[in-house]
Design a protein around this motif. Structure first.
Motif, short mmCIF file in Angstrom:
data_model
loop_
_atom_site.label_atom_id
_atom_site.label_comp_id
_atom_site.label_asym_id
_atom_site.label_seq_id
_atom_site.Cartn_x
_atom_site.Cartn_y
_atom_site.Cartn_z
N LYS A 105 39.74 51.98 106.30
CA LYS A 105 39.28 50.67 105.47
C LYS A 105 40.54 50.69 104.96
CE LYS A 105 36.79 47.70 103.36
NZ LYS A 105 37.39 46.29 103.21
N THR A 106 40.71 51.70 104.07
CA THR A 106 42.46 51.63 103.24
C THR A 106 42.81 53.07 103.66
OG1 THR A 106 41.48 49.76 102.10
CG2 THR A 106 42.96 51.16 100.96
N LEU A 107 44.13 53.10 103.23
CA LEU A 107 45.04 54.06 102.88
C LEU A 107 45.64 54.59 101.83
CD1 LEU A 107 45.75 57.31 104.25
CD2 LEU A 107 47.08 56.23 105.50
N SER A 108 45.29 54.44 101.19
CA SER A 108 46.56 54.14 100.08
C SER A 108 46.90 55.97 99.72
CB SER A 108 45.70 53.67 98.94
OG SER A 108 44.77 54.47 98.37
N ILE A 109 48.57 55.35 98.97
CA ILE A 109 49.75 56.67 98.08
C ILE A 109 49.65 56.28 97.10
CG2 ILE A 109 51.38 57.88 98.24
CD1 ILE A 109 52.19 56.56 100.61
N HIS A 110 49.34 57.25 95.91
CA HIS A 110 49.73 57.13 94.13
C HIS A 110 50.26 57.96 93.50
CE1 HIS A 110 45.81 54.51 95.20
NE2 HIS A 110 45.44 55.63 95.55
N LYS A 111 50.69 57.83 92.77
CA LYS A 111 51.37 58.72 92.10
C LYS A 111 50.71 59.65 90.92
CE LYS A 111 55.37 59.61 88.78
NZ LYS A 111 56.46 58.51 87.81
N LEU A 112 50.44 61.18 91.51
CA LEU A 112 49.44 62.14 90.75
C LEU A 112 50.29 62.07 89.37
CD1 LEU A 112 47.44 63.91 91.14
CD2 LEU A 112 48.65 65.39 92.02
N GLY A 113 48.94 62.21 88.59
CA GLY A 113 49.31 62.36 87.30
C GLY A 113 50.28 60.75 85.48
N GLY A 114 50.35 60.03 86.82
CA GLY A 114 50.64 59.09 86.12
C GLY A 114 52.00 59.09 85.45
N SER A 131 56.77 51.04 84.69
CA SER A 131 56.15 50.49 83.05
C SER A 131 55.14 50.73 82.69
CB SER A 131 56.52 49.38 82.32
OG SER A 131 55.97 48.54 83.25
N ARG A 132 54.27 51.16 83.87
CA ARG A 132 52.79 51.34 84.17
C ARG A 132 52.84 53.05 85.82
NH1 ARG A 132 50.28 45.94 83.16
NH2 ARG A 132 51.10 45.56 84.63
N PRO A 133 52.93 53.31 86.30
CA PRO A 133 53.50 54.09 87.10
C PRO A 133 51.77 54.74 87.72
CG PRO A 133 53.76 55.95 85.54
CD PRO A 133 54.18 54.14 84.48
N GLN A 134 50.80 54.65 87.11
CA GLN A 134 49.41 54.47 87.12
C GLN A 134 48.79 54.32 88.19
OE1 GLN A 134 50.66 53.85 83.81
NE2 GLN A 134 48.43 53.06 83.04
N TYR A 135 49.50 52.67 87.73
CA TYR A 135 49.04 51.44 88.66
C TYR A 135 49.95 51.61 90.17
CZ TYR A 135 46.51 49.79 84.39
OH TYR A 135 45.88 50.04 82.99
N SER A 136 50.85 52.15 89.75
CA SER A 136 51.70 52.42 91.11
C SER A 136 50.91 53.09 92.25
CB SER A 136 53.15 52.84 90.87
OG SER A 136 53.99 52.52 90.14
N ASN A 137 51.33 52.44 93.46
CA ASN A 137 50.96 52.95 94.89
C ASN A 137 51.31 51.75 95.68
OD1 ASN A 137 48.56 50.63 96.13
ND2 ASN A 137 48.25 50.16 93.59
N VAL A 138 50.96 52.10 97.77
CA VAL A 138 51.33 51.71 98.63
C VAL A 138 49.79 52.14 98.81
CG1 VAL A 138 53.19 51.70 100.28
CG2 VAL A 138 53.66 53.20 98.25
N ALA A 139 49.75 50.98 100.28
CA ALA A 139 48.37 51.12 100.57
C ALA A 139 48.51 50.37 102.32
CB ALA A 139 47.16 50.73 99.57
N ILE A 140 47.76 49.92 102.98
CA ILE A 140 47.02 50.19 104.27
C ILE A 140 45.47 49.34 104.10
CG2 ILE A 140 47.04 52.10 105.65
CD1 ILE A 140 48.18 50.37 108.02
N GLU A 141 45.08 48.39 104.38
CA GLU A 141 44.34 47.84 103.88
C GLU A 141 43.50 47.29 105.08
OE1 GLU A 141 40.88 46.97 100.93
OE2 GLU A 141 43.03 46.48 100.23
N LEU A 142 42.26 47.75 105.92
CA LEU A 142 41.79 46.29 106.24
C LEU A 142 41.16 45.41 105.96
CD1 LEU A 142 40.92 45.45 109.71
CD2 LEU A 142 39.17 46.75 109.07
N ILE A 143 41.24 44.10 106.07
CA ILE A 143 40.47 43.50 105.44
C ILE A 143 40.01 42.20 106.31
CG2 ILE A 143 40.92 41.51 103.46
CD1 ILE A 143 43.64 42.83 102.56
#
Length: 168
Positions: A159-168, A73-85
């Protein structure tokens, strides 16, 4: 490393990078495909729209966290990430670990056919984000520069590697 698996940060990062390589369209990413690519058990919500996996580093001060959020419903917020915390606030004389070498990931994305976008810099000239695009996929790397210490030379890490949908 972790009670569930004997995975290293390097192997976790390599699996994440392979997932990026095989993703031609962001919509290919599902909870199942992400779990299969990473090869570890995830904790997830009831409808599988979000989940996470945590790789605790020895000593417990740091962790690598893999998360996914898939919101149709809100693809602009969809992502997959690996992060050092940072896991806990204790004195850490060694600084953060560097399980993911920045240059390795930047070179790999270029070799996969991703187009490098202009780099974002902070006020003192350090890179704060590297962005790469291919089809409807945007990959972002947030770097972390680790200064030299008595036991280690200076190095640039992910620190962070993330994948996002381009253009929402």
């Amino acid at each position: 490393m972790n009670g569930n698996t004997q995975i290293t940060p390097e192997l976790l990062g390599h699996r994440f990078l392979k997932m990026i390589e095989s993703t031609d369209n962001f919509d290919q990413l599902t909870a199942t495909s992400i779990r299969n690519a990473v090869g570890t058990p995830f904790d997830s919500d009831a409808n599988d729209e979000s989940g996470f996996y945590t790789l605790m580093m020895p000593g417990g001060d740091w962790q690598y966290s893999v998360t996914y959020n898939l919101d149709d419903s809100r693809p602009q917020y969809s992502n997959v990430a690996i992060e050092l915390i940072r896991s806990k606030e204790t004195p850490d004389t060694n600084g953060p670990p560097c399980g993911l070498d920045l240059n390795t990931y930047r070179t790999s994305l270029g070799a996969m056919g991703f187009n490098a976008e202009p780099v974002s810099y902070n006020e003192i000239g350090w890179a704060v984000a590297f962005n790469y695009t291919r089809n409807n996929v945007r990959v972002q790397i947030i770097p972390q520069h680790l200064a030299s210490t008595e036991s280690q030379s200076a190095r640039d890490c992910v620190k962070t590697l993330s994948i996002h949908k381009l253009g929402g």
